[in-house]
Scaffold this motif. Structure first.
Motif, PDB file in Angstrom:
ATOM      1  N   ALA A  83       0.840  -1.202   0.000  1.00 25.67           N
ATOM      2  CA  ALA A  83       0.000   0.000   0.000  1.00 25.67           C
ATOM      3  C   ALA A  83       0.876   1.253   0.000  1.00 25.67           C
ATOM      4  CB  ALA A  83      -0.945  -0.005   1.194  1.00 25.67           C
ATOM      5  N   MET A  84       1.979   1.216   0.724  1.00 22.29           N
ATOM      6  CA  MET A  84       2.918   2.345   0.721  1.00 22.29           C
ATOM      7  C   MET A  84       3.548   2.514  -0.655  1.00 22.29           C
ATOM      8  SD  MET A  84       2.997   4.155   3.411  1.00 22.29           S
ATOM      9  CE  MET A  84       4.461   5.080   2.990  1.00 22.29           C
ATOM     10  N   GLU A  85       3.842   1.425  -1.329  1.00 22.38           N
ATOM     11  CA  GLU A  85       4.396   1.487  -2.678  1.00 22.38           C
ATOM     12  C   GLU A  85       3.385   2.151  -3.624  1.00 22.38           C
ATOM     13  OE1 GLU A  85       5.873  -1.534  -6.215  1.00 22.38           O
ATOM     14  OE2 GLU A  85       5.755  -2.297  -4.161  1.00 22.38           O
ATOM     15  N   ALA A  86       2.110   1.817  -3.458  1.00 18.66           N
ATOM     16  CA  ALA A  86       1.058   2.443  -4.265  1.00 18.66           C
ATOM     17  C   ALA A  86       0.963   3.939  -3.958  1.00 18.66           C
ATOM     18  CB  ALA A  86      -0.282   1.763  -4.003  1.00 18.66           C
ATOM     19  N   LEU A  87       1.032   4.291  -2.678  1.00 19.99           N
ATOM     20  CA  LEU A  87       0.993   5.704  -2.273  1.00 19.99           C
ATOM     21  C   LEU A  87       2.137   6.467  -2.919  1.00 19.99           C
ATOM     22  CD1 LEU A  87       0.388   7.125   1.241  1.00 19.99           C
ATOM     23  CD2 LEU A  87       2.436   7.754   0.005  1.00 19.99           C
ATOM     24  N   GLU A  88       3.328   5.920  -2.835  1.00 18.40           N
ATOM     25  CA  GLU A  88       4.507   6.597  -3.377  1.00 18.40           C
ATOM     26  C   GLU A  88       4.496   6.665  -4.903  1.00 18.40           C
ATOM     27  OE1 GLU A  88       7.581   4.305  -1.513  1.00 18.40           O
ATOM     28  OE2 GLU A  88       7.225   5.238   0.439  1.00 18.40           O
ATOM     29  N   GLY A  89       3.832   5.705  -5.547  1.00 13.98           N
ATOM     30  CA  GLY A  89       3.793   5.677  -7.000  1.00 13.98           C
ATOM     31  C   GLY A  89       2.655   6.463  -7.616  1.00 13.98           C
ATOM     32  N   CYS A  90       1.688   6.849  -6.820  1.00 19.38           N
ATOM     33  CA  CYS A  90       0.518   7.567  -7.355  1.00 19.38           C
ATOM     34  C   CYS A  90       0.968   8.853  -8.045  1.00 19.38           C
ATOM     35  CB  CYS A  90      -0.472   7.885  -6.249  1.00 19.38           C
ATOM     36  SG  CYS A  90      -1.938   8.760  -6.836  1.00 19.38           S
ATOM     37  N   PRO A  91       0.628   9.017  -9.330  1.00 17.10           N
ATOM     38  CA  PRO A  91       1.120  10.177 -10.076  1.00 17.10           C
ATOM     39  C   PRO A  91       0.501  11.514  -9.667  1.00 17.10           C
ATOM     40  CG  PRO A  91      -0.378   8.924 -11.445  1.00 17.10           C
ATOM     41  CD  PRO A  91      -0.160   8.123 -10.187  1.00 17.10           C
ATOM     42  N   VAL A  92      -0.607  11.470  -8.937  1.00 20.56           N
ATOM     43  CA  VAL A  92      -1.260  12.727  -8.540  1.00 20.56           C
ATOM     44  C   VAL A  92      -1.385  12.858  -7.019  1.00 20.56           C
ATOM     45  CG1 VAL A  92      -2.509  13.039 -10.706  1.00 20.56           C
ATOM     46  CG2 VAL A  92      -3.559  11.707  -8.864  1.00 20.56           C
ATOM     47  N   ASP A  93      -0.664  12.032  -6.277  1.00 24.82           N
ATOM     48  CA  ASP A  93      -0.691  12.051  -4.803  1.00 24.82           C
ATOM     49  C   ASP A  93      -2.108  11.966  -4.251  1.00 24.82           C
ATOM     50  OD1 ASP A  93       2.103  12.274  -4.625  1.00 24.82           O
ATOM     51  OD2 ASP A  93       2.007  14.430  -4.934  1.00 24.82           O
ATOM     52  N   ALA A  94      -2.901  11.053  -4.812  1.00 30.03           N
ATOM     53  CA  ALA A  94      -4.295  10.904  -4.373  1.00 30.03           C
ATOM     54  C   ALA A  94      -4.440   9.967  -3.177  1.00 30.03           C
ATOM     55  CB  ALA A  94      -5.156  10.402  -5.528  1.00 30.03           C
ATOM     56  N   ILE A  95      -3.422   9.202  -2.857  1.00 30.81           N
ATOM     57  CA  ILE A  95      -3.505   8.264  -1.729  1.00 30.81           C
ATOM     58  C   ILE A  95      -2.922   8.932  -0.500  1.00 30.81           C
ATOM     59  CG2 ILE A  95      -2.826   6.010  -0.830  1.00 30.81           C
ATOM     60  CD1 ILE A  95      -2.573   5.109  -3.774  1.00 30.81           C
ATOM     61  N   GLU A  96      -3.687   8.858   0.583  1.00 29.88           N
ATOM     62  CA  GLU A  96      -3.246   9.459   1.841  1.00 29.88           C
ATOM     63  C   GLU A  96      -3.124   8.380   2.897  1.00 29.88           C
ATOM     64  OE1 GLU A  96      -6.207  12.400   2.694  1.00 29.88           O
ATOM     65  OE2 GLU A  96      -5.547  13.692   1.055  1.00 29.88           O
ATOM     66  N   LYS A  97      -2.170   8.572   3.788  1.00 35.37           N
ATOM     67  CA  LYS A  97      -1.912   7.649   4.899  1.00 35.37           C
ATOM     68  C   LYS A  97      -2.258   8.364   6.195  1.00 35.37           C
ATOM     69  CE  LYS A  97       2.404   7.539   6.160  1.00 35.37           C
ATOM     70  NZ  LYS A  97       3.797   7.264   6.436  1.00 35.37           N
ATOM     71  N   HIS A  98      -2.983   7.697   7.056  1.00 34.25           N
ATOM     72  CA  HIS A  98      -3.376   8.258   8.356  1.00 34.25           C
ATOM     73  C   HIS A  98      -2.919   7.301   9.444  1.00 34.25           C
ATOM     74  CE1 HIS A  98      -6.063  10.803   5.950  1.00 34.25           C
ATOM     75  NE2 HIS A  98      -6.352   9.696   5.305  1.00 34.25           N
ATOM     76  N   THR A  99      -2.399   7.861  10.512  1.00 33.86           N
ATOM     77  CA  THR A  99      -1.953   7.006  11.615  1.00 33.86           C
ATOM     78  C   THR A  99      -2.911   7.080  12.767  1.00 33.86           C
ATOM     79  OG1 THR A  99      -0.553   8.794  12.425  1.00 33.86           O
ATOM     80  CG2 THR A  99       0.475   7.117  11.055  1.00 33.86           C
TER      81      THR A  99
END
Length: 62
Positions: A46-62
């Motif tokens: 999931a982190m790899e997908a976040l980092e690869g997203c071309p428009v920074d649409a994936i957000e991570k929340h802790t």
């Protein structure tokens, strides 16, 4: 850790191709997190997908 997809999603499908266990495309083509990963391999993918997203649409929340 929780992942979400914001309104910047352009329906490219990269997140789904990298981590289909967590991300899926809605009928309208917009991605969403269908499942939250446990720590470990799925979180790393999931982190790899976040980092690869071309428009920074994936957000991570802790």
């Amino acid at each position: 850790m929780k992942f979400t997809v914001n309104e910047r999603c352009i329906s490219c499908g990269l997140c789904v191709s990298i981590c289909p266990e967590v991300f899926e495309l809605e009928k309208d083509g917009i991605a969403y997190a269908k499942k939250q990963p446990d720590e470990g391999v799925l979180t790393a993918k999931a982190m790899e997908a976040l980092e690869g997203c071309p428009v920074d649409a994936i957000e991570k929340h802790t």
